[in-house]
Structure formats: structure tokens, C-alpha cells
Design a protein around this motif. Sequence first.
Motif, short mmCIF file in Angstrom:
data_model
loop_
_atom_site.label_atom_id
_atom_site.label_comp_id
_atom_site.label_asym_id
_atom_site.label_seq_id
_atom_site.Cartn_x
_atom_site.Cartn_y
_atom_site.Cartn_z
N MET B 120 -5.28 -7.20 -3.01
CA MET B 120 -4.78 -8.84 -2.80
C MET B 120 -5.93 -9.24 -2.08
N MET B 135 3.70 -1.81 -5.45
CA MET B 135 5.01 -1.74 -4.64
C MET B 135 6.41 -1.65 -5.46
N ALA C 443 8.21 -2.64 3.42
CA ALA C 443 6.77 -2.58 3.31
C ALA C 443 6.32 -3.50 2.01
N MET C 444 7.17 -3.49 1.02
CA MET C 444 6.95 -4.44 -0.16
C MET C 444 6.76 -5.72 0.34
N PHE C 446 6.22 -7.19 3.45
CA PHE C 446 5.30 -7.62 4.18
C PHE C 446 3.74 -7.37 3.60
N VAL C 447 3.83 -6.61 2.49
CA VAL C 447 2.35 -6.55 1.66
C VAL C 447 2.38 -7.99 1.09
N LYS C 448 3.53 -8.41 0.61
CA LYS C 448 3.59 -9.83 0.01
C LYS C 448 3.22 -11.05 1.31
N TYR C 450 1.65 -10.66 3.91
CA TYR C 450 0.22 -10.69 4.59
C TYR C 450 -0.76 -11.02 3.43
N GLY C 451 -0.45 -10.55 2.32
CA GLY C 451 -1.45 -10.66 0.84
C GLY C 451 -1.51 -12.04 0.72
#
Lengths: 218, 316, 673
Positions: B120, B135, C443-444, C446-448, C450-451
Motif C-alpha cells: 500500500m 489479507m 491485523a487486516m 490495522f493494515v487497512k 495504517y495503509g
Amino acid sequence: MSLASQFVNLLAALLLLIAFAMLSQRRILTLIHLFAWQGVALAASTFVVAYTTGQSHLYFSGVLTVVLKVILIPWVLHRLIDSLNIKWDVETLLNIPTTMLAGIGLAIFAFALATPISQMANTLTRSTLGIAMATVLLSFLMMIVRRKAVPQVIGFLAMENGLFFAATSATYGMPLVVELGVALDVLVGTFIFGIFFFHIREQFDSLEVRHMERLKED
Amino acid sequence: MEHAPGIAFQILQSVFVVLAAPLLMGWVNQCRAWLQNRAAPSLLLPYYTLAKLLQKDAVIARDASPLFRVTPYVLFGCMWLAAGIVPVLATDLPFAPAADVIALVGVFALARVFSALAAMDIGTSFGGLGARREMLIGFLAEPAMLMTMFTAAFISGSTQLTTIVETLAHREFAIYPSLAFAAVAFLMVLLAENARIPIDNPTTHLELTMIHEAMILEYSARHLALIEWAVSIKLFAYMTIGFALFVPWGIAEAGHWGALPLAFASLALKLAFAGAGLAVLEAMLAKVRLFLAPEFLSTAFLLAVLGMLIHFLMQS
Amino acid sequence: MVSPLAGALAVIVGWMTIGLAALVPAGNAFFARRLAFPLGTFAGLALAVFGLQALWMPAQQLILPLGLPDLPFHLRVDGLSGFFLLLLGAVSAGITIYATGYFREETADRITLITLLYHFFLASMALVVLADDAYLFMVAWETMALSSYFLVTTDHKIPAIRSAGFLYLLVAHLGAIAILLCFGVMHGGSGDYTFAALRAADLTPAWATVAFLLAFFGFGAKAGMIPLHAWLPEAHPAAPSPVSALMSGIMLKTAIYGMVRVIYDLLGSVRWEWGIVVLVIGAATTLFGVLYALMQHDLKRLLAYHSVENIGIILLGLGMSMVFVGFGQTAAGALGLIAALYHTLNHAVFKALLFLGAGSILHATGLRNLNDMGGLIRKMPVTAFYFLIGALAISALPPLNGFVSEWLTFQTALQAPLLDHGVVRSLLPLFAATLALAGALTAMCFVKVYGIAFLGQAREPEHAPRAAHAGPTHDCGAAERIGMAWLAAGCFVLGLFPASFLLMLNRISTALIGGGLPDSALESNWLWLVPTHAAKASYSPLIFLAVIVAVTLLAFFLVRRFYHGRVRVAPPWDCGFPAQTPRMQDTADAFGQPIRHVFGPLYRMRRELPGPDDPKPRFVLQVEDRHWYWLYLPVARVTNLISAKIGLLQQGRISTYLLYSFCTLIALLILVR
């Protein structure tokens, strides 16, 4: 635990695994193959029990299972779906993960039910009674959630597999006469189902069972 | 100190795994080529590819953050750690108690999160697509793998991989039906996590069908080399974890250094079969539609949970 | 040596003094802006030290001559209180020093009020943890609720914030009533409401279960448990960011303190059926929390839903502990309690860090909606770094602290073979499966987060209308950095040195349950975390981190040494697609679309899709919490109905009221006869 009973436990687990796999399958062809493998596992466990306990009538049951459930019925079903030209199932009533979750719940329920009975039995394979009941309930669930007729029939046949396994594990099989009668019933039933399929298809132009709701009084 | 030979062995094992991983990838590609009836590339092709990539100039997008540049090294480090904990050849690994099966799943999760964040980072739509899909696969694959590990942990009474191997391999031979369920679930997770068919096509060139490849589109040269290397180490690690849990015979016991040649031979044999089996599976199955992947993985998850339940319910 | 109880009391008085000093008319704005919060930070640090001291000392008691004539205030500090004082002090220190920088630009009257309420909030939370009788407990509990209500409604001119505050106060008071009833049930008619008397009262199993249910739902309402959680996603975003951090990080934990105190300490004998209730609700809370969090695009609302999820995880640990203790397995029960308490501390630290990061973003850009953010790592690198640590910690990734408590919870579930009961033994792994699923979904999410917020490109152009602050996007100030650094360091310390904390928590569980971890667990040195036996399970985060860092550095240097090719900077390749714009990146809703697809039936979704020939295409997505429609709105309707019927009593005519008084008088005369 002796090697034989461990092997039977493994085959029982395979039986349950195949029952779950049938719940999650969409292709009817694969369902038939899974049903055939279930028959193989069933026959293998019958042979093992026959070998270790020395009951020779179980050998006959095993051979009957192989002939009927591994060879004959899958062949009949195969020809049926070829002539009816159906390969796929439509979406089930519940989506697949929900069905599997319901299946797990039923499995726990079946085991909770079977625990006191297993403790009373003293056969070689007493811990497999729970698995047998779970297979029966799971096949019933499969019959309920499917929308086409052929998977429902396969569910019915799988239920009979589970019952047979329950009989083998708890009481070392039924009397041979009863078994032959049941096997004949199943065979005849399959043929009659085949005939019904054609009639349903002619009447409604489809094999989805919900069309039969049109038959009710209004 | 008495642990010195063990520590040396552990470092050597990690180095061995890291060096041998591209060979496994080469073998799988060769089996695939044979099955597709075409001439196979050299077995050492992945090594040549890595060497070629390392020598190129790296092209980095203008807005790349430090996270983007650090991620390939972090991925490589995570996979090296995973390679060090799994008992590939022997169970005498003094640092293996530092991370048990739960931490192993955590290492893979850490690698997944970093690669998704790096995807990203540049701000292209394909990066977001890759991260989102990765994910989606990961959120079910990780619990499924954890539950598979738990089944093995319940059987052997410990979460250390070395103890699990010793229990399953060196106790008297016993068949565990719950491990049958766990094995099927583990196979499904292996296919999903390593981006193999039926979840992801590792040789696709169409960006809209990519999951794993879409995350590494912007990487080049040495960063890409490290990531490709990490991917092959991951496949190697997954296969050896599968061997450790389900076919542990042949792994040398702690202190029995004489059993190492046998361990090598059995590892080579198992990897050859597993690689060929993977190629056969990929040839037989087709890549599923993206939203059938969660169904596939939820089946794996529920099978793993069922395996755990079977273990308990058949004990009584 | 100052006794911890006296020290804690001094800190409480100190906080109240700071708060009151902000009301003094002369020079109070200067005091509030420059001095109050740093002083509050030092007080917090002192409280943490006293809490730590209290963990290693026997329990101490004190009776204050305050309160009503026959109901003086009883105070007591034991291991459990000491632990929560440590949590309160350490985490509030980081938040308060951040608040120094955050509130610097507020107007004079606002900042004095905020200072007063903030420090009273802290003081009341400390008093809740120290209270040794029901009276002081309820007084402190109410003060906590009221001060936080006023803090939440700081911006009360906005109607949404007013209704959020109202909902918060409503649920808080429903919970308080349940807690009060619970104390009433527990005292068993003796008239003495001190905790010592409550402990000694002997309850029948039926009444004990009633008390448990009242306590569980009463404290659960404050903790944000399903289905009493609806206030959390409204109130936490409405408050200023340091207050949100305090509420999410510490206030929810006082509810956990209450649960542990009542169930383990005051009720005494824990039954395993209670544990199953806690487990089921904990699992539901965890899953609902994380699934709703994935659907949010408002950053603070998303963090609030994650608080709900983490409370669920704490409840899972507590429930497993209760099941084990109920069956007599004290070692496994101790492990479960330790896992739950450890997660309490971990969540306080990383959730506070995340809320403070969100506050920095809000301060710098005026944005709360993820769909407008992007590329902030270039403008705010320090905040981005600390937020990354918080995100990795909450996703339970090794070697940070979130992983340790999840690891301990999993190890507790793995003790299931110790139980006798067949069905319960096979249910415990199912709850472990729920936890695993929730961890992966977090985890999914927070990837979202932060990304989308920090990475990529900015989705809205720089000149988009923003809040009152002018100037380009800047990174946070020095005070804010110190606060976030303190909490991030906490994440590392809690993650890398878990064995020391295990020893600390073991003392608490020994005191509460009567048993702690087995000796084989405590034999290993500080490097290894061993919950039961070194051969069965162990984890060494330092070695873990050391190996990864070593290999990373080794690879970096080797590659640099041998293959130092040039690095060319170029526009992003993007597969050769020429016209990439920042709006082509994923929005927060886009990233959550796979989850919406998979878990569709669980949400109440309303979507408007544009037609193919729509001149002004619009996509509207509204995802609502189903609990509103299942529970809250029906209850509200029934309440309105009942109150409408009762309202008929209010005729407005004096003769009717006189009639009421007359009837009551007659009734009383009949009764007294």
C-alpha cells in the motif's frame, strides 16, 4: 489401543470427513465420488472388524457394501445425471460456512449424546458410535439444505451409510437377513428415485425441489 | 558449553534451508513443466534468477517511504527465523524453545502484514488490490493453521515443534484420526498461503488475477531477489512443518548425530514427493474465483476445528 | 519508606488539588496551559511506583474520617489494586504529558474546565481501585462517570456529541444500578457494606449466581460488552483525543477491576457455569467488535470498536480462568487470570498510543475520516512511527506486547485436557478458535488503517477545507512525542520482558485464587516466558527479535557490500498504467469490501449503487450496528410507552394531586393499623 481399533478409528474419522466434505461440495459429480469413497471406508472398516472379531457374516456385509455402494449405486447415479444433464447445484439454502458451522454443532451434539452409550458398550469400536450418529445427522442436514433432488438422494444414501456404521460399531452388524433386506430396499429406492426424477423434470422442467411447493392446496 | 554443537547445528540448518529453498522451487517448476508436456527449465534456474536480480539497479518509486525499502529485509529475516525453528533434520535446536508453533504462526503473520503495508505504500491501485486480497486470504488461513497446530499440540501435550516431533515420531506408532482432519486443513492452508493454485496462480501475468504478485509489483533488483527468496523459504518451511506434524519419521533425535545422513535422505525423499504432489495438485485443480477462496479457507478452518474436537470427543 | 496506600492517597489529593487550582481566577489559564498537566504526569508516575510497591507488600488498610457519620470511607490496597494503580499511573502519565501539548491552544475557559475534569477523572479512577467499601466505591464510580461525561461533551454545541454523551450517561447509570444491586445482594442483610463484610457473607449458590450476573452485566456495561456496548463507538470519538485514550485505555479497565474484585475476591467460590457465560459473551463481544471495526471509516470510531473487541479478549481469558477454577484446576485458572490481566495492561498501553496518534492526525490535518487521508508518513514521520508500533502491537504480532497476552490466552486454552467434563473440555478450544479469528481480522483492519492513513498518496488535495488551524500539515510537538514515546516504549518492554510481569501477576493470582503457576513455570530466568513447564511451552521474545534484527542487518550489509547497485528513483510503475491518480487508491470502505461480502448478514447495510446512465453517480453505503435495532430501539420504545402511560397520572389539576396525597394517607393509615 490395539492397531485394529486405531485403524477403525481412522476410518471412522475419514467417514466423518467425507460427510463434511459432502456438505461443502457444489458439484454433483464430486458428491457421487465422495459417496463412493465413503462406501470404501465403510467396507474397509467392516472387513477390519470382521478380521479381528472373527465374525464371518461381516465379510458378506462388506462385500455387499462394496458391490452396492461403491460400484452399483454410484454407476446408476452417474448415468442418471448424465441423462438428466445436470452437473452443478444451485446455491444452497444456507451458505457453505454457515452449513459447516451447523455441522460442527450437530457433531458435538451427536458426541455428547453417544458418550454414555459408548461407555456401556464393550465392543472393539465403541468410540465410533458418536461418529456414526454424527454422520447420520450431517447427511440429514445435507438433505435439508440442498435445493436439487439428486444431492438430497445422496444425502439419504449417506444417512444409510451412517446407520450401517453405527450398527457395525455397536453390535457387530445386524443379522444378515435384515441387512440383505435393507440393501435391497436401498437399491429399489434408488431406481424409484431415478424414475421420479424424470417425472419431476417433465412436470416442472427443473429438478429444484421448491417447485414441488406448487403442488399444495391453495 | 554443552549447547555449542546444538547452536552450531541450528545455524547450519538455517543456512542449509535458506540455500536449498530455491532448489525446491526449481523442482516444483520442473514437475509442472513435465506435467504440461513441455521442456523443463534447469533445476538451478531460481539461483540464476536470484543472481541476476541482485546485480541489477533498483528502481524505486518517488514517494516510497522507508517502510517500502526495509520490508524485503524484514521478510527475509522472518523467513530465516521460521527456517531456524522448524525441526527439518533433527530436533536438537537449542533456540527452538524461543518460538513455539503459535509464535511460528505469528512470524508468518508479521511477514504478511509487512508485505501488505509495503504494497500500500506506493499508492497505486494494484498495490491496494494485492494488500486487500492478501489479507482476505490471510484472515482465514492464519486461524486455520493455528487450529491445525493446536490439534498436534493437544495430542503431544506441548506447543514446541521439537517436542511434537519427538512425541509423534518416537513414541510407539499410533494413528491419530484427528491428524487426518488436520492434515487436510494444513494442505489447504499451504496452498493458500504460498499462493498456489487453486487460490492464486504463481505464473499469472494478468494483474487483476494476482494476489501475491500484486503486492510485489513495484519491487525490483535486490529487493525483489530477497522477496522471491523469502517466498521460496516460506514454501520450504511450510512443507517441513507439514512433515514435522504428519510424517515425522526420519528426523534425527536430539544427540543422535549418526542419524543425520538418514535424516537428509528422508528429507530429500519427502521433499521430492511433496514437490511432485504439489505440481500434480496444481495440474488437476483450477484457480477458483476470488470470493470462493474464503469458502475454501473457511472449510479448512472448520476442518481444523473439527480435528481438535474429534481429538477430544474420541478420547472419552 | 512511604507506604503505598498513603502514597496513592497523596497522589489522589494531588490530582484533585491540580484540578481545583485550575478554577482559581488569577493566572489559572497560564497554570492550566503550562503547569497543570506536567504536574499531573509526575503524579501519575508516582502512582505507578506506589502501585508497583503495593504488589510486593501485604495488603494495607485505612479508614478515612470522611463520608457519612456511620459510613466512613474504607481504603485498601492489595496486589490487585496495586496492579491497577500501576496501569493507571503509567498509562495516564503518557497521556497527560501528551495532553500538555494537545490542549495548549484551547481557549482559557475551556482549558481550565478540562483541567479540572481531567484530574478529577484520574483521581476518581484511582479511588475506585482503592475503595474497600461499597459506599466509597459507588461515590468514586459516579464521580468517574460524571467527570468523563462532562469531558465527552466538551464540544457540547454539536448535537451529535450531546446525544452521544446522553447515551453514555444512560448506560453508565444502568450499569451503576446493577452494581449497586449486586452489592445489596452480596451483603446478605448484615447492614455492613465494607468489602471485608461482603467477603465474609455466606451466600447460597442461587444468590451468588444472581450477584454474579448483576456484577457481570453492571461492570460489563461500563466495559463495553455486547450487547451493552453501543455507547462506546459514540462516546469515545466524541471526546477530545487524550480523553478518548483515558476512557478506552483506563476507564474500561476499572470495569475489569470491578469484575475481578467482585467475582474472585468478594464472591469467593467461583462456579464453572459462570465461566461459560463469560466465555460466550466474551466470544460474541470479540467477534462483533472486530467485524464492526472493519466497516468503519472514521478512525476514532474504528479504534472504539477495537476496544470492544479487546474487552472481549480479556473476558475470554477471564472466562477460561473461571472454568478452570470452578473445576479445581487452580494452576490453569491462575494462568487464565494472568493472561486476562496482562492483556488489560497491554491494551491500555497500545490503545492509548493509537488514540494519541489519531489525536495528532486530527490536530495536524483536521481529518477524522480515513477516506480523506493518505501519505501522512511523509508529513508526520514521528507520529507514523509510533502509530506503526501501536498497530503492530494491537494486531498481536510478535515480539510486541499484544502477542504475549494472546499467547498466554492460547496456552490457557491448551490446558483444556485437565478438565473432567467432556463437553466443556471440547468447548474451550472453540473459544481459542474465536480468538485466533479475531486476531487475524484485527491485523487486516490495522493494515487497512495504517495503509490508508499513512501510506500511499493523499486522497484529498491539500487545499480541502479543514478545521480552524491554519498552516500546512505538521508533525506533533515535543510534549506529544514524549507521551507517545513513553507508551511505545511500554509496548516494547511489556513485549520483550514478559517473564518479570508474569512473576508480578502470579502474586496477584496466588492471593485471589489461592494458587499460582506451578514451580516449573517460575524456574526459568528472565529471558524465557514459561507458563507451565519449559518442555511444554516457552517463548523468548528477545531471542526472536534478536534473530530477526540480526538477519535483517546481515542481509542489508551483505547486499550492500556485494551488490551495491544504483538506486534509481522513478515514478511508480503500476504495470505501465499511465494515468494513475491518488483517487484510484483503495478507500477504507473498499478495503473492507471483502469482509462485507463474506460476513454480509451480520451487518445492517444500506447501499445505493449508481445506475449505468446516471448523470450524477453516487455510491452510498451505510453500515449500522444491528444491536440498535434488536435491543436499544425496542427498549426505548417500550420505555416510552410505559412512561406515556404513567404520564397519564400527571393531569395538571391540583385536585387530582390532592386526591393522590389523600389516597396515600388512607393507605398508610390502614397499613399502620
